[in-house]
Design an enzyme around this catalytic site. Structure first.
Site, PDB file in Angstrom:
ATOM      1  N   GLY A 168      44.042 -37.917  14.565  1.00 34.04           N
ATOM      2  CA  GLY A 168      44.117 -37.826  15.939  1.00 34.04           C
ATOM      3  C   GLY A 168      42.752 -36.919  16.394  1.00 34.04           C
ATOM      4  N   GLY A 169      43.122 -36.051  17.227  1.00 33.27           N
ATOM      5  CA  GLY A 169      41.683 -35.329  17.852  1.00 33.27           C
ATOM      6  C   GLY A 169      41.044 -34.818  16.813  1.00 33.27           C
ATOM      7  N   GLY A 403       7.514 -56.645  12.027  1.00 35.52           N
ATOM      8  CA  GLY A 403       7.980 -55.474  12.814  1.00 35.52           C
ATOM      9  C   GLY A 403       8.559 -54.210  12.005  1.00 35.52           C
ATOM     10  N   ALA A 404       9.186 -54.712  10.704  1.00 35.04           N
ATOM     11  CA  ALA A 404       9.649 -53.702   9.813  1.00 35.04           C
ATOM     12  C   ALA A 404       8.523 -52.742   9.335  1.00 35.04           C
ATOM     13  CB  ALA A 404      10.447 -54.343   8.757  1.00 35.04           C
TER      14      ALA A 404
END
Lengths: 503, 674
Positions: A168-169, A403-404
């Site tokens: 849960g939280g 691009g890498a």
């Protein structure tokens, strides 16, 4: 009773512990107090708010007869290897470690002080979730902690160690911290447990499958590393803590180093195979370059095509990012970009210099990646490297394609020192693909010609995109010297409220 | 309780990297024969070999002023022998059949580089008559005997006949081609068990089986003929009386083209595993001057009988009453030649080159001394805990030869960063020590082994060290059965005495504490001061083997080498040759470990893993098959040795993860049972 004094000796700590273990229904797991003695080892722990006990239950029916001084969390401060740290440790033996108002307030108090002083917060999490009997009080408690997690983010390092089931939280606070470590077989993280899952989606799943250490370190990427058992986890936490600065106001720590900074590493001269399609282990390179072969890898089992972690160079903590040619040729995909980006941003936030080892054939193509948003996720890594103002040193060991190449801490993204090994190939793409596009298969010797012209470090070096082509065995010496010089680096970006990283 | 006096540790030069070229040159000091610079010799010589022997030959060539050409395969492009030679040419891809055995390519290199002579080293083409013939036809000198001698001695049957004629003692046996298993059994019965079945064209322990009854004879016939066919392309076999508990003693001979021949004393090579030598020494503790002379004279008689020139070795089996039998003659430089060089002062490679150039020998038999004692250990990349050594592969992440120990010679062809691959012999180096007597040579060997740093691959230093300090070895009471007799259950590493255990625990604990103290030392002045609580004593609990030992370390020291450590307190320490794994925790952590859940061990009886890197030759099962315990599941070949993998329990095959022809690594999953 003055319990503070109890913490000051190992023997009594152990006694206190055993009392708690006996009280516990789960004898297997080590509980709180003793844990602190393990983490802090012989340094006095100052527990705070020991008698804080406001149980604000809403109805009498649900009230538990006994009141526990200090509620279900132990909080305080101590020193790890002499350096200040704030620690809280949830106690599953008291109300299942559930979070009450008092519990939350205790945690918030040490977090506030930690932020003020500038020292890390370590959370040892073992909590069943909200204390239902306290209703909204407990939810408010969670929110108070979340807010502090967010405000402290980038100010002091926050580490979560999950030592039991957290549901849960209770799972969101670890998710907001910088690092989440788990214990194999005994710790779990999930929003809802297997029973609820069964009733909602009709899936049959065990706790371990749903949110065990294996799931989170290999599949979801929620946790950064898992350890064998509680003790192993705590001992590793001590080791890990030594790599971190206390806050964003402090430089990366420098330890006494017994590994000469001018050590040559002859095996690096032969480590990259002669065929450019053959794989090698980037970890071999990292281990042989860093101090005493010690590398604390982060997320070693998730997105293994990129390697990230902490090491030291001449005693100074550095963050290491490396493409792993052994896995998926070291290409960048969604998971590896996100893994790399988060690590780079942590290092940047806490003044930890970045060393990047590049061997990347490009971004992974395919519908799965495109539909998953590789453009957006790949941009995160690009963003993180570009935004980072800590010292950035890059070594291109082999491929740096397309691009890498730009993304992997290139000179263009404010790289301070960029080296290439003689085996480096800095080009738009590999020879085969390039020749197909340019000549459409008409030119016979085109591939060789392309290799001569482009698949080497010289074009990049001639344009100044690579500072030097170096003998691999001298890499350690070079990096150590560069770091000494760059220690006083100061660089700033335009004023902004905050940047808008493509989340 | 153990107390340590100081925090004084010798971290065995762990971070120092010496230029290996320098090591190789300075290591080469244990022979004194002087070269006459006015004697005309070859201008350029090609070495048709790799590794340590190529380096060894190059060193002598440099001394004699001969230019050298190295050949190499793709994967050896950065090998030490390539760097040492004046020229180097690639002759093909990694597999030996396509590179170091590729005669066409090598002949092409010889033509291109205009090499006048070829030294073949040992193995590869060293005893290949076809190669010698082709060289002769192109007017290139082969550094070794002529084709006739290679052919005569290369064939076990022919060599035995020749030996008989030269009045050399031979082993009773059947000299001829064995047609089938039944005939093998008949012959074996005639000679009387035990018998040895071996490939007629073989050598180096390959294609060799010992049989104690009819059943084993049949099996041995099958295996030996298969291995003979795959290794030598010749499935002829011979069967002879097997001499139980023999010593393997060989005589080094040196002959020229003018009919002169010398014997350069013996080498004792009895310490063997799987018929391959591990520890060699010269002279032998076993021979008296009369036996030595008798063996030497017979060896020389045989050399003369085949008009032998160059260096060669006549191998004998010697039984407990000093009867000796001719085994075979190796028409090449032996791996273990350095021990002979140490005690005689001759440079055998130099003598070979001189003889090949046509010069007469410079020495008389009376000039050949026995000066002192020399011992050689073959350091292999292999795991000695698995049948005295199964090959291990990997990269040498750290490598440092013990050249600071006096009177040590290391013949190696690798350096830090070299790869030990599946393609070639896994030998790392030959470690030779010399002393005025045997005890001194052995003492230095012990020291040299303790100071040898090898990381990244498994190695057999622990086994070598145990052998050379074993009372039976020290007494000289050895035979070719030494290893299986001394370690009937396999080699398990050094057994610690109480005192040694205490030393190990004390050192391990001190290392741990030193590490803990070091991690509290930060440089610079932090914003929040570092406050370290003063701790003068540590109560530790050390887990070693099956025992847990309490150790107290107080602030108020032996030579060790720490191999690795991690945050969980797991530490490996190399102590007395063997690597010990320990786990060190504080007492509190150890107490609490009791509460940690037990991890279930993986059931290994239902999975079959490869015990070593190699190639899968055959898989005899498919998914769904029922197999019974002990049934053969597949055959793995590594370094030309076939190993039959058997089922550990009865059951159904669930999955097969390999197929014939696959290359597998150590611990790779081969077959799963249900």
């Amino acid at each position: 009773m003055n319990m503070t004094c109890l913490w000051n000796t190992d023997v009594l700590t152990l006694g206190w512990t055993l009392v708690r273990i006996r009280r516990s229904s789960r004898v297997l797991s080590v509980t709180r107090g003793l844990i602190l003695s393990l983490v802090l080892q012989n340094s006095p722990f100052s527990e705070l708010q020991i008698v804080f006990t406001v149980h604000s239950f809403t109805t009498d029916d649900l009230t538990v007869a006994t009141e526990y001084p200090g509620d279900s969390v132990v909080t305080g401060r101590g020193r790890i290897n002499g350096r200040l740290a704030y620690v809280f440790s949830q106690d599953f033996t008291v109300f299942g470690g559930s979070l009450s108002g008092a519990h939350a307030q205790k945690i918030c108090k040490i977090m506030d002080q930690a932020a003020m002083v500038g020292a890390p917060v370590i959370g040892l999490n073992d909590s069943g979730g909200a204390r239902i009997q306290e209703g909204v009080e407990s939810l408010a408690g969670y929110a108070d902690i979340f807010l502090r997690n967010v405000l402290c983010s980038g100010v002091i390092p926050q580490i979560s160690l999950i030592m039991g089931p957290c549901a849960g939280g209770a799972v969101y606070s670890p998710a907001l911290t910088d690092f989440t470590f788990m214990v194999k077989d005994t710790s779990y993280l999930f929003i809802t447990g297997p029973d609820v899952v069964k009733s909602v989606t009709n899936e049959d799943v065990t706790q371990e499958q749903l949110g065990g250490a294996k799931t989170h370190t290999a599949v979801s990427g929620v946790a950064h590393r898992a350890f064998e058992n509680d003790i192993d986890a705590l001992l590793n936490l001590r080791e890990f803590f030594n790599y971190l600065p206390l806050s964003n106001r402090d430089p990366a720590p420098v330890c006494e180093c017994h590994d000469p900074s001018d050590r040559l590493v002859p095996e690096l001269d032969t480590i990259v195979p002669s065929e450019s399609t053959k794989a090698y282990d980037m970890l071999d390179i990292i281990h042989s370059i860093v101090d005493e072969r010690e590398f604390f890898e982060i997320m070693p089992t998730y997105a293994r095509n990129i390697v990230v972690g902490f090491a030291r160079m001449n005693g100074r903590t550095v963050g290491i990012v490396g493409n792993q040619p052994k896995v998926a040729s070291g290409c960048l995909d969604i998971n590896s970009s996100v893994k790399g980006a988060r690590f780079v941003r942590f290092c940047d936030a806490f003044n930890i210099p970045l060393i990047t080892f590049v061997d990347v054939p490009g971004f992974l193509p395919g519908t799965a990646q495109e539909y998953g948003g590789i453009i957006r996720h790949g941009a995160k890594l690009l963003f993180a490297f570009a935004e980072a103002t800590v010292p950035k040193i890059t070594v291109i060991t082999r491929k740096a394609y397309g691009g890498a190449y730009d993304v992997m801490s290139s000179k263009h993204l404010r790289g301070d020192v960029n080296y290439a090994w003689p085996t480096a190939e800095v080009a738009v793409m590999g020879a085969k693909g390039a020749v197909q596009i340019i000549f459409r298969g008409k030119e016979a010797n085109a591939e060789e010609e392309y290799v001569d012209k482009f698949a080497n470090p010289f074009p990049a070096a001639m344009r100044g995109f690579v500072d030097d082509i170096i003998q691999p065995s001298t890499t350690r010496t070079r990096i150590c010297h560069d770091l000494d010089v760059l220690a006083s680096k100061s660089q700033s970006s335009p004023w902004k409220k905050h940047a808008n990283i493509p989340l | 309780m153990v107390y340590c006096n100081r925090f004084n540790f010798l971290f065995l030069l762990q971070w120092e990297t010496l230029c290996s070229r320098w090591c190789l040159i300075t290591s080469h000091k244990l022979y004194s024969s002087v070269y006459d610079p006015n004697e005309k010799t070859f201008e350029k010589l090609l070495i048709a070999n790799r590794g340590e022997i190529a380096c060894r030959v190059i060193k002598t060539c440099k001394k004699m002023g001969i230019k050298t050409v190295a050949i190499h395969s793709d994967v050896d492009a950065n090998a030490v022998h390539v760097k040492m030679a004046d020229e180097a040419v690639c002759v093909g891809p990694a597999p030996t059949s396509k590179s170091y055995l590729n005669m066409d390519a090598i002949m092409e290199v010889i033509r291109k580089t205009r090499a006048q002579a070829v030294h073949p080293g040992y193995g590869f083409l060293s005893e290949n008559k076809e190669f010698a013939r082709r060289l002769a036809s192109e007017g290139v000198t082969f550094i070794g005997p002529d084709t006739h001698a290679i052919q005569a001695m290369g064939d076990k049957i022919e060599s035995k006949l020749l030996a008989k004629n030269a009045k050399v003692n031979t082993i009773p046996g059947f000299d001829g081609v064995v047609k089938d298993a039944d005939e093998a059994v008949r012959i074996a019965r005639e000679i009387g068990y035990p018998v040895m079945i071996k490939a007629s064209a073989g050598g180096g322990g390959k294609g060799m089986r010992i049989a104690w009854d009819d059943e084993e004879t049949r099996e041995g016939f099958r295996f030996s003929s298969q291995e003979a066919a795959s290794s030598f392309g010749d499935d002829r076999l011979l069967i002879e009386k097997f001499i139980d508990n023999p010593r393997h003693i060989e005589i080094q001979v040196l002959a020229d083209k003018h009919g002169n021949a010398l014997w350069l004393n013996e080498r004792e090579c009895s310490i063997q595993r799987r018929n391959q030598k591990v520890v060699e020494e010269a002279p032998s503790t076993f021979l008296d001057p009369e036996t030595r002379r008798a063996m030497g004279e017979q060896a020389v008689a045989l050399a003369r009988a085949v008009k032998y020139s160059s260096a060669g070795t006549v191998e004998f089996l010697v039984d407990s009453s000093k009867n000796f039998y001719f085994l075979e003659m190796n028409t090449r430089l032996q791996v273990e030649h350095p021990v002979t060089e140490c005690i005689t002062g001759l440079d055998l490679v130099q003598e070979m080159i001189r003889v090949a150039k046509g010069y007469p020998l410079r020495h008389k038999q009376a000039d050949i001394p026995i000066n002192g004692w020399a011992v050689e250990c073959r350091v292999y990349a292999e795991d000695p805990y698995k049948s005295f050594g199964l090959p291990s592969i990997g990269k040498l992440s750290q490598y440092q030869e013990p050249l600071h120990v006096p009177s040590v010679r290391v013949d190696s062809g690798i350096q830090q960063g070299s790869d030990i691959s599946i393609y070639y012999d896994p030998m790392i180096s030959k470690l030779i020590t010399y002393g005025s007597n045997r005890a001194e040579a052995l003492k230095r060997m012990e020291e040299a082994l303790d100071n040898y740093v090898i990381r990244g691959v498994a190695h057999n230093i622990s086994l070598l060290r145990e052998v050379i300090i074993h009372p039976r070895f020290v007494r000289g009471d050895i035979s070719t059965k030494f290893l299986p007799e001394v370690y009937p259950d396999g080699f398990k590493g050094h057994k610690l005495t109480d005192l040694e255990r205490r030393q190990l625990l004390a050192t391990a604990a001190s290392l741990y504490v030193a590490e803990q103290l070091r991690s509290q030392r930060f440089l610079g002045t932090p914003r929040i001061p570092i406050a370290v609580s003063k701790r003068r004593s540590w109560d530790l609990s050390v887990h070693l083997g099956d025992g847990i030992y309490p150790v107290a370390v107080s602030k108020d020291g032996s030579s060790f080498s720490r191999i690795s450590r991690n945050a969980s307190g797991e530490t490996s320490i190399q102590f007395l040759g063997t690597v010990y794994k320990l786990q060190i925790l504080t007492k509190v952590a150890a107490e609490l470990s009791k509460y940690m859940p037990e991890k279930a061990a993986e059931d290994t009886s239902s999975i079959l893993r490869s015990p070593m890197p190699g190639t899968v030759v055959a898989v005899s099962v498919k998914p769904g098959d029922m197999v019974s315990e002990g049934q053969e599941i597949c055959v793995i070949e590594a370094m030309k040795m076939q190993n039959s993998m058997i089922a550990a329990k009865t059951g159904k095959v669930k999955a097969v993860h390999c197929k014939a022809g696959d290359t597998v690594g150590e611990e790779d999953l081969l077959v799963e049972l249900e």
